[in-house]
Design a protein around this motif. Structure first.
Motif: not given
Length: 150
Positions: A68-79, A110-113
């Protein structure tokens, strides 16, 4: 909170080896952890226990994950890339992947380390009583800059 989780992983070989929550809270306080970090970790672990219990009855069949958009924003590309790597390597089946995502979404910031996500992955394995193989442990614990190439 993550320092508390790492301490629990290193000290107790599985979740049911932990003392009851009140005793655990006293022990963590005596170890010098901050009260808020302890409470956050214990609350997070309650959610992990509920998610892990639900996973144990699910199939390990493959699936495609759409974020989801929220997951993409919160997790970030690296995660997200790391989650995909673990899933593609066959060490993070879909039900476990969902627990990782659920527990990552339960953490602020956000984004998650990536280092925080790696602790979450480790705690998911721990909560299910599974030990990741040596190569995955290497991915979880060793910084890429510290790896020796032979």
């Amino acid at each position: 909170m993550f320092d508390v989780l790492v301490y629990l992983y290193e000290t107790y070989w599985r979740p049911d080896a932990c003392p009851d929550p009140a005793q655990l809270q006293r022990k963590l306080t005596a170890m010098g952890f901050e009260r808020d970090d302890i409470q956050d970790a214990l609350t997070w672990l309650d959610g992990l226990a509920a998610s892990a219990q639900a996973v144990q009855s699910q199939s390990r069949a493959s699936s495609v994950r759409v974020y989801t958009d929220d997951e993409l924003d919160h997790l970030g590309e690296a995660s997200i890339g790391f989650i995909r790597f673990l899933a593609t390597a066959g060490v993070l089946p879909p039900p476990m992947r969902e627990v990782v995502i659920d527990r990552a979404m339960a953490v602020g910031g956000s984004p998650m380390a990536l280092e925080d996500l790696k602790i979450i992955v480790l705690m998911v394995f721990w909560s299910l009583g599974e030990e990741p193989d040596a190569l995955i442990l290497d991915e979880l614990f060793v910084d890429p800059e510290d790896r020796l190439i032979h």
